[in-house]
Design an enzyme around this catalytic site. Sequence first.
Site, short mmCIF file in Angstrom:
data_model
loop_
_atom_site.label_atom_id
_atom_site.label_comp_id
_atom_site.label_asym_id
_atom_site.label_seq_id
_atom_site.Cartn_x
_atom_site.Cartn_y
_atom_site.Cartn_z
N PRO A 193 129.22 23.27 99.06
CA PRO A 193 130.27 23.49 98.07
C PRO A 193 129.98 24.78 97.31
O PRO A 193 128.83 25.04 96.93
CB PRO A 193 130.16 22.27 97.15
CG PRO A 193 128.78 21.74 97.34
CD PRO A 193 128.37 22.12 98.73
N GLN A 200 132.23 17.06 95.67
CA GLN A 200 131.08 17.13 94.76
C GLN A 200 131.52 16.99 93.31
O GLN A 200 132.46 17.65 92.86
CB GLN A 200 130.33 18.45 94.93
CG GLN A 200 129.01 18.48 94.16
CD GLN A 200 128.32 19.82 94.22
OE1 GLN A 200 128.88 20.81 93.76
NE2 GLN A 200 127.12 19.86 94.78
N CYS A 217 123.78 23.26 89.47
CA CYS A 217 124.55 24.36 88.87
C CYS A 217 123.84 24.91 87.62
O CYS A 217 123.56 24.15 86.69
CB CYS A 217 125.95 23.89 88.52
SG CYS A 217 126.98 25.21 87.84
N LYS A 276 122.73 17.18 95.43
CA LYS A 276 122.29 18.55 95.74
C LYS A 276 121.57 19.06 94.51
O LYS A 276 122.15 19.14 93.43
CB LYS A 276 123.47 19.45 96.10
CG LYS A 276 123.05 20.84 96.58
CD LYS A 276 124.23 21.59 97.19
CE LYS A 276 123.77 22.88 97.86
NZ LYS A 276 123.45 23.94 96.88
N GLY A 319 119.26 27.58 101.34
CA GLY A 319 118.77 28.81 100.73
C GLY A 319 118.29 29.82 101.75
O GLY A 319 117.44 29.53 102.58
#
Length: 348
Positions: free
Chosen positions: A22, A76, A106, A145, A208
Site C-alpha cells: 500500500p 490497510q 507510517c 505492516k 525495503g
Amino acid sequence: MIAATPLQVKGLTLQQRILQSPMAGCTDLAYRRIARDFGCDLAFCEMVRAEAIVRGDRGTRALVRTEPWDHPLGMQLFGRDPGLMAESARILQGLGADVIDVNLGCPVPKIVKSGCGSALLKEPEQVGRIIEAMARAVPVPVTIKMRTGIDEGDEQRFIELIRIACEAGVGAITVHGRTREQRMRGEANHAAIRLARETATVPVIGNGNVYDGEDAERMIEETGCDGVMLARGALGNPWIFRQIADYLAGRPAAPKPAPADRAEVLRRHFELMVPLYEEYGALLRIRRVAAWFVTGVAGSADMRRRACLIDSREALEAILREFASAEPVIETPPSVPRRAQADAGTPL
C-alpha cells in the site's frame, strides 16, 4: 533459483510470493489494474482511517473502491481503538477485502501524533488488543505492516510486538526493514527481518530496497522471509512483478521494455484513471505517474518537468510521443528517479 511455492496466509493461498505494498497517493484502482496485468497477485489499496470508514466518509470509501477482477485484495487501516478497528474491518470485508492490514509503520507526523501508524510500535500490548478484536470480527486474515522500531536499539520491543501479534491471531507480518526515524533513508535491515522470521509463528514478508530479481533473491536468502513486498521499486515499473517471478524461478529474463512499450502502458494508466476521476482529475493525477515512468532516456529530465504541468490530453500526448521515440541512455531504466521517489507518496 528459489522454489515457487504458494504462500499461505491463514486460509488465503497466494500463488506469487511477490506482493504490492500500500502506498499513499499511489495504489488506486488504476495502479492495481496495471500491476495485475504484469503478474501482481496480492495488491493493496491505499491506507484509510478506521474512523472515516465507520462513519461512511465518501472520499475514504472511494480509496477502497474495487472491481471483480481486483482480487485477492488487501485493504490497510490505521487507528488505535480496538472496537473501532474491528467495526471498520467488518465494513472493509463487506466491501471486498480479502486481507485487512494494520498500519504500524507510517511516520507522517499527523498520523503519529494521533497515536497511530508507527506510534503504535511503542505499545505492543495495544497492538495485541487491536489484532485480537479484528481477528474475532472478520473471517479474512488480519495482518500487520511494521517497521523495525522507533529508532536504533528498539530490538526487544520489536520482538515483543511480534510475539504478542502472533498470540493475538495475526495472519502474517510484513517488516519494512527501517526504523521510523530512518523514514526512507539507508538500506533495509535484513538482520531485523531475519529476527522477525525467527520469532514469528506466521509468514513474514520482507520489504525495503527491492528493485530487481537479485534484490528479491538476496532478501529471501539473507532473511528467510516467506515473501517480498514491493513499494517504490514498482512505481513506473510494473514489469518488475513478472521480472522478479522469472528471476526467482530461474526462467530466462524477458526483454527489457522499450520506451515505446513503456509509453503505451503510461497511456493505458491514464485511460484507466479517467472513469475514476473524470478527465481533468485524471490529468492532474497522471502528472505524478508520468514522472515515475519517464526515466532512462535522452531528455527525460525535461519531460518530467513538463509532466508536472500536464493540463490537457494534448500535453500528455506530446510527452508520450517524445518518450516513445527517445533513445535510451542507460542499460536499464531506474525504478524511480530520486526526485520522483521523493514525490511518490509514503510506502505504508
